[in-house]
Structures are given as C-alpha cells and as structure tokens.
Design a protein around this motif. Structure first.
Motif, PDB file in Angstrom:
ATOM      1  N   MET A   1       0.836  -1.206   0.000  1.00 25.83           N
ATOM      2  CA  MET A   1       0.000   0.000   0.000  1.00 25.83           C
ATOM      3  C   MET A   1       0.869   1.254   0.000  1.00 25.83           C
ATOM      4  SD  MET A   1      -3.063  -1.125  -0.149  1.00 25.83           S
ATOM      5  CE  MET A   1      -4.086   0.280   0.294  1.00 25.83           C
ATOM      6  N   ASN A   2       0.274   2.341  -0.449  1.00 29.73           N
ATOM      7  CA  ASN A   2       0.955   3.630  -0.531  1.00 29.73           C
ATOM      8  C   ASN A   2       0.473   4.523   0.611  1.00 29.73           C
ATOM      9  OD1 ASN A   2       2.456   5.788  -1.535  1.00 29.73           O
ATOM     10  ND2 ASN A   2       0.796   6.477  -2.874  1.00 29.73           N
ATOM     11  N   ARG A   3       1.328   4.713   1.628  1.00 23.90           N
ATOM     12  CA  ARG A   3       0.978   5.579   2.751  1.00 23.90           C
ATOM     13  C   ARG A   3       1.048   7.042   2.327  1.00 23.90           C
ATOM     14  NH1 ARG A   3       5.391   4.290   6.956  1.00 23.90           N
ATOM     15  NH2 ARG A   3       6.585   4.473   5.010  1.00 23.90           N
ATOM     16  N   GLN A   4       0.109   7.851   2.810  1.00 22.76           N
ATOM     17  CA  GLN A   4       0.042   9.258   2.447  1.00 22.76           C
ATOM     18  C   GLN A   4      -0.257  10.109   3.673  1.00 22.76           C
ATOM     19  OE1 GLN A   4      -3.213   8.782  -0.356  1.00 22.76           O
ATOM     20  NE2 GLN A   4      -1.809   8.948  -2.102  1.00 22.76           N
ATOM     21  N   VAL A   5       0.320  11.316   3.705  1.00 21.96           N
ATOM     22  CA  VAL A   5       0.026  12.296   4.756  1.00 21.96           C
ATOM     23  C   VAL A   5      -0.824  13.395   4.131  1.00 21.96           C
ATOM     24  CG1 VAL A   5       0.965  13.836   6.506  1.00 21.96           C
ATOM     25  CG2 VAL A   5       2.271  11.817   5.806  1.00 21.96           C
ATOM     26  N   VAL A   6      -1.998  13.652   4.720  1.00 23.88           N
ATOM     27  CA  VAL A   6      -2.902  14.668   4.188  1.00 23.88           C
ATOM     28  C   VAL A   6      -3.126  15.751   5.238  1.00 23.88           C
ATOM     29  CG1 VAL A   6      -4.047  12.946   2.754  1.00 23.88           C
ATOM     30  CG2 VAL A   6      -5.032  13.551   4.976  1.00 23.88           C
ATOM     31  N   LEU A   7      -3.554  16.923   4.768  1.00 28.23           N
ATOM     32  CA  LEU A   7      -3.901  18.027   5.664  1.00 28.23           C
ATOM     33  C   LEU A   7      -5.332  17.823   6.144  1.00 28.23           C
ATOM     34  CD1 LEU A   7      -2.962  20.721   6.913  1.00 28.23           C
ATOM     35  CD2 LEU A   7      -3.991  21.868   4.937  1.00 28.23           C
ATOM     36  N   ALA A   8      -5.497  17.530   7.428  1.00 29.30           N
ATOM     37  CA  ALA A   8      -6.816  17.222   7.976  1.00 29.30           C
ATOM     38  C   ALA A   8      -7.604  18.472   8.324  1.00 29.30           C
ATOM     39  CB  ALA A   8      -6.670  16.334   9.213  1.00 29.30           C
ATOM     40  N   LYS A   9      -6.912  19.510   8.823  1.00 26.47           N
ATOM     41  CA  LYS A   9      -7.580  20.771   9.138  1.00 26.47           C
ATOM     42  C   LYS A   9      -6.553  21.889   9.115  1.00 26.47           C
ATOM     43  CE  LYS A   9      -7.211  20.561  14.199  1.00 26.47           C
ATOM     44  NZ  LYS A   9      -7.969  20.545  15.470  1.00 26.47           N
ATOM     45  N   ARG A  10      -7.042  23.093   8.926  1.00 28.32           N
ATOM     46  CA  ARG A  10      -6.131  24.239   8.863  1.00 28.32           C
ATOM     47  C   ARG A  10      -5.753  24.653  10.281  1.00 28.32           C
ATOM     48  NH1 ARG A  10      -5.565  25.129   3.764  1.00 28.32           N
ATOM     49  NH2 ARG A  10      -7.319  24.785   2.340  1.00 28.32           N
ATOM     50  N   PRO A  11      -4.465  24.665  10.578  1.00 31.88           N
ATOM     51  CA  PRO A  11      -4.047  24.963  11.959  1.00 31.88           C
ATOM     52  C   PRO A  11      -4.212  26.431  12.299  1.00 31.88           C
ATOM     53  CG  PRO A  11      -2.134  24.671  10.539  1.00 31.88           C
ATOM     54  CD  PRO A  11      -3.329  24.338   9.702  1.00 31.88           C
ATOM     55  N   LYS A  12      -4.414  26.675  13.583  1.00 32.47           N
ATOM     56  CA  LYS A  12      -4.362  28.020  14.134  1.00 32.47           C
ATOM     57  C   LYS A  12      -3.144  28.074  15.039  1.00 32.47           C
ATOM     58  CE  LYS A  12      -9.345  28.892  13.949  1.00 32.47           C
ATOM     59  NZ  LYS A  12     -10.559  29.255  14.720  1.00 32.47           N
ATOM     60  N   GLY A  13      -2.236  28.971  14.747  1.00 33.37           N
ATOM     61  CA  GLY A  13      -0.983  28.977  15.486  1.00 33.37           C
ATOM     62  C   GLY A  13      -0.105  27.816  15.052  1.00 33.37           C
ATOM     63  N   LEU A  14       0.689  27.319  15.962  1.00 33.85           N
ATOM     64  CA  LEU A  14       1.582  26.205  15.661  1.00 33.85           C
ATOM     65  C   LEU A  14       0.769  24.957  15.343  1.00 33.85           C
ATOM     66  CD1 LEU A  14       4.561  25.196  15.618  1.00 33.85           C
ATOM     67  CD2 LEU A  14       4.209  24.492  17.993  1.00 33.85           C
ATOM     68  N   PRO A  15       1.011  24.305  14.202  1.00 30.96           N
ATOM     69  CA  PRO A  15       0.267  23.087  13.884  1.00 30.96           C
ATOM     70  C   PRO A  15       0.471  22.015  14.957  1.00 30.96           C
ATOM     71  CG  PRO A  15       1.450  23.882  11.956  1.00 30.96           C
ATOM     72  CD  PRO A  15       1.942  24.687  13.117  1.00 30.96           C
ATOM     73  N   GLN A  16      -0.563  21.224  15.154  1.00 31.32           N
ATOM     74  CA  GLN A  16      -0.510  20.092  16.073  1.00 31.32           C
ATOM     75  C   GLN A  16      -0.663  18.806  15.270  1.00 31.32           C
ATOM     76  OE1 GLN A  16       0.168  20.775  19.351  1.00 31.32           O
ATOM     77  NE2 GLN A  16       0.224  22.925  18.696  1.00 31.32           N
ATOM     78  N   GLU A  17      -0.450  17.690  15.941  1.00 30.43           N
ATOM     79  CA  GLU A  17      -0.532  16.399  15.246  1.00 30.43           C
ATOM     80  C   GLU A  17      -1.895  16.208  14.585  1.00 30.43           C
ATOM     81  OE1 GLU A  17       1.691  14.005  14.773  1.00 30.43           O
ATOM     82  OE2 GLU A  17       3.370  14.776  15.964  1.00 30.43           O
ATOM     83  N   ASP A  18      -2.956  16.734  15.194  1.00 30.20           N
ATOM     84  CA  ASP A  18      -4.280  16.503  14.626  1.00 30.20           C
ATOM     85  C   ASP A  18      -4.572  17.381  13.408  1.00 30.20           C
ATOM     86  OD1 ASP A  18      -4.637  18.941  15.849  1.00 30.20           O
ATOM     87  OD2 ASP A  18      -6.318  18.330  17.116  1.00 30.20           O
ATOM     88  N   SER A  19      -3.608  18.224  13.028  1.00 31.11           N
ATOM     89  CA  SER A  19      -3.737  18.957  11.766  1.00 31.11           C
ATOM     90  C   SER A  19      -3.489  18.041  10.568  1.00 31.11           C
ATOM     91  CB  SER A  19      -2.748  20.128  11.712  1.00 31.11           C
ATOM     92  OG  SER A  19      -2.964  21.037  12.764  1.00 31.11           O
ATOM     93  N   PHE A  20      -2.961  16.859  10.823  1.00 32.35           N
ATOM     94  CA  PHE A  20      -2.573  15.928   9.770  1.00 32.35           C
ATOM     95  C   PHE A  20      -3.312  14.607   9.946  1.00 32.35           C
ATOM     96  CE2 PHE A  20       0.814  18.744  11.060  1.00 32.35           C
ATOM     97  CZ  PHE A  20       1.233  19.309   9.871  1.00 32.35           C
ATOM     98  N   ALA A  21      -3.452  13.864   8.873  1.00 35.19           N
ATOM     99  CA  ALA A  21      -4.076  12.547   8.935  1.00 35.19           C
ATOM    100  C   ALA A  21      -3.372  11.621   7.960  1.00 35.19           C
ATOM    101  CB  ALA A  21      -5.565  12.639   8.602  1.00 35.19           C
ATOM    102  N   TRP A  22      -3.562  10.331   8.179  1.00 30.78           N
ATOM    103  CA  TRP A  22      -2.943   9.303   7.344  1.00 30.78           C
ATOM    104  C   TRP A  22      -3.992   8.627   6.475  1.00 30.78           C
ATOM    105  CZ3 TRP A  22       2.203   8.178   6.897  1.00 30.78           C
ATOM    106  CH2 TRP A  22       3.056   8.823   7.793  1.00 30.78           C
ATOM    107  N   ARG A  23      -3.554   8.245   5.289  1.00 30.05           N
ATOM    108  CA  ARG A  23      -4.422   7.544   4.360  1.00 30.05           C
ATOM    109  C   ARG A  23      -3.582   6.511   3.629  1.00 30.05           C
ATOM    110  NH1 ARG A  23      -7.188  11.779   0.737  1.00 30.05           N
ATOM    111  NH2 ARG A  23      -5.335  11.579  -0.584  1.00 30.05           N
ATOM    112  N   GLU A  24      -4.212   5.447   3.188  1.00 28.83           N
ATOM    113  CA  GLU A  24      -3.514   4.436   2.391  1.00 28.83           C
ATOM    114  C   GLU A  24      -4.291   4.185   1.101  1.00 28.83           C
ATOM    115  OE1 GLU A  24      -2.712   0.844   4.468  1.00 28.83           O
ATOM    116  OE2 GLU A  24      -1.040   1.703   5.611  1.00 28.83           O
TER     117      GLU A  24
END
Length: 334
Positions: A1-24
C-alpha cells in the motif's frame, strides 16, 4: 500500500498532530507520459506552514484532505515516459507519500555520480538557489562589508554566510543554540555568532559584534530580532527578506516598528523575493554552487529523520529549532 500524509484541518498557530491525517491507497500505475516514483528523501521546509492557511500567496494553499507536497528525491519504479526508465534517480515536487505518479515533464533526472542525491534538496537545490540569488542578486555584497544572517544554522542561512565569506565579507550569524553557533564558526567560517536564546539583550549583542554597523542583512526570521538588526544598518545597506519563521504561527498580525524612516535616512534597500523570481539565474547559480561544493568551499549539513511516519514531527521540529542545516526525511533506501 501507498501511505500518504494529508492536511486534515487548517491549523491556528503552531500546527498540532491533529492537523494531519494518514491515508492508504494502492500503489499507482503510470499512464502514457507518466512515471511512478518511490520516495527516498522528502524535504520539509518552513514555507509549507504558510500553504496550510487558506490565504492568497505566491503559491496556492494546500487543499484539505489532499496529500501534502514538497521537494522529493526518489527512484523511478515504473515509467511510460521516454525520458525516464526504471532505476533513474529524479527530483520533483511530489507528495508526502511512499509512491507518486507524475507526468515526466515535472521531473528532473539526477546523476548520483556527481553529488549525493540528497544535495538536490539542499546545497544544490532550492536552499542553495535561494541563498545564492538572494545574497548576490539583491544583497550585492562587497569585500570588507558586514553581512548579518538570521536563521543562520538553517538550510539557507548556513549557505548565505559561506557564500558571503567567499566574497570577502565579514559574516555574523544568529542562531538558537551553542551547538549551532559552534558549527557556524568552526566549520562554516562565520566570523561571529549570537545565540539569541541566551543573550539578555539582542540589541547589545549586535552592537558588540557589529561595531561598524550592518551593510547586508539576510532576514530569514523577522520579528524582534530583525527589528534590532535594522537599527544598525549603514548608509546604502541592503536588507533581503527571505523568510519570517518567527511569525508563521502567529494567530494575529505582529505589530512592530515601522522601518520606512530608517530606510529613508540610510538610503537603504529592503526587498522581498521568492526564489523563482530569479529563475533566469538558476543555471548560473547551480554551476557556481556545484563548483564550490566539489572544491570543498561550501560545507553541507543535513539533519535526516528516518521514516515517513516521522515526517510530521520533522516538519514541526523546524519551529522548535531541532535541525542544523537541511531537514530531510528518509522514506526508503536509495
């Protein structure tokens, strides 16, 4: 499978881990004119923070729920483009993922016998071009002048200082740790350095090491550090606006001194630029950079994090100051 990093939400201030999500997804196959590239090295850069905002800029913002993009060095694993064959090493703006399918016209073939492939993302890539074009085409440094570089231990700043030394300048670097500053002085040849995190007064520290003022300021950070540097500019000074890492994560615009009067009375130039503004100079820049690199006159430092699963942390580490030199993620073996 091809792992991918996507932008899950637009951060306010310093991005946090939940600004990103994984997809395959399934590993892609190429159509006519396309190439599939296995990611080897992935570049993470401060400017990507701006692309996470839904605002107009010099490049379009990242789309929500889409794969993030950055500079990638990879190896061709399948090709239906006559300029590329399986096994070729290539450079392109590709996704934060294991495999990318891309039209071959968006790739540049690399020759690993000339330089390590990772240098195409650093000293012989965008950071090198940025340092060369910004300093030499805007700053026009002259032998004996004082050049100050903020963010001096980053991928661009480190090269700016070394190129300024090659041009006979006195170079002052500003960085955020003793380790970084020791590297700048002992390896890169900077004349003076300032650790902005330990100085009680940046204004006093700058006066101490810039007794004859500042002729060229290469600004990678913005904020209060740049306010203090500007107070020391000489008549005819050139200020190169390259980055604003001190401001990228602010939720409200920063209010600081207005520099217009100072620029006026010092007959100084302040100019912002994007590296592609100087595309007509890129061939010249790459020739010079490659020569200096081969001759050992440019030192190249990389901070490499292993694994795509650590790409987000490597990106966030840019804002913690984790890296010395170019920050890379190695996704797979060469």
């Amino acid at each position: 499978m091809n792992r991918q990093v996507v932008l899950a939400k637009r951060p306010k201030g310093l991005p946090q881990e939940d600004s990103f999500a994984w997809r395959e997804e399934a590993i892609p196959t190429p159509s006519e004119g396309e190439v599939v590239v296995r990611t080897v090295y992935l570049s993470v850069d401060p400017y990507m923070r701006g692309r996470m905002n839904d605002t107009k800029s010099y490049v379009p913002p990242f789309a929500l729920d889409e794969v993030l993009q950055g500079g990638v060095v990879g190896r061709v694993v399948a090709s239906r483009h006559n300029a590329f064959e399986e096994g070729d090493m290539v450079l392109g703006m590709l996704g934060w993922q294991d495999y990318s399918r891309v039209n071959g016209k968006h790739l540049r073939k690399l020759d690993p016998s000339l330089a390590p492939p990772s240098t195409a993302l650093g000293v012989l890539g965008m950071p090198g071009l940025t340092a060369y074009c910004g300093l030499l085409k805007i700053g026009e440094p002259k032998a004996g002048e004082t050049v100050v570089v903020s963010g001096a231990a980053g991928a661009v700043g480190m090269l700016v200082g070394q190129i300024a030394k090659l041009k006979g300048c006195r170079v002052v670097g500003i960085a955020g740790s003793d380790e970084k500053n020791e590297y700048l002085k002992n390896v890169c040849g900077f004349d003076e350095t300032i650790n902005y995190k330990t100085e009680s007064s940046m204004r006093d520290a700058l006066r101490r090491v810039c007794k004859d003022g500042v002729d060229v300021y290469f600004d990678n950070v913005g904020g209060s550090i740049s306010d203090d540097v500007l107070l020391l500019i000489n008549k005819g000074a050139r200020i190169i606006l390259c980055g604003r890492i001190a401001e990228y994560n602010l939720e409200k615009p920063d209010l600081g001194p207005r520099p217009q009067t100072l620029l006026l009375i010092r007959s100084a130039l302040m100019k912002g630029f994007i590296v592609n503004d100087y595309a007509h100079c890129h061939d010249e820049a790459l020739r010079e950079l490659a020569t200096w690199y081969r001759e050992g006159q440019l030192k190249n430092r990389e901070t490499i994090v292993q694994g795509l699963e650590h790409a987000v942390d490597a990106f966030l580490g840019l804002f913690r100051g984790d890296n010395i030199g170019k920050q890379l993620v190695q996704v797979s073996e060469i």
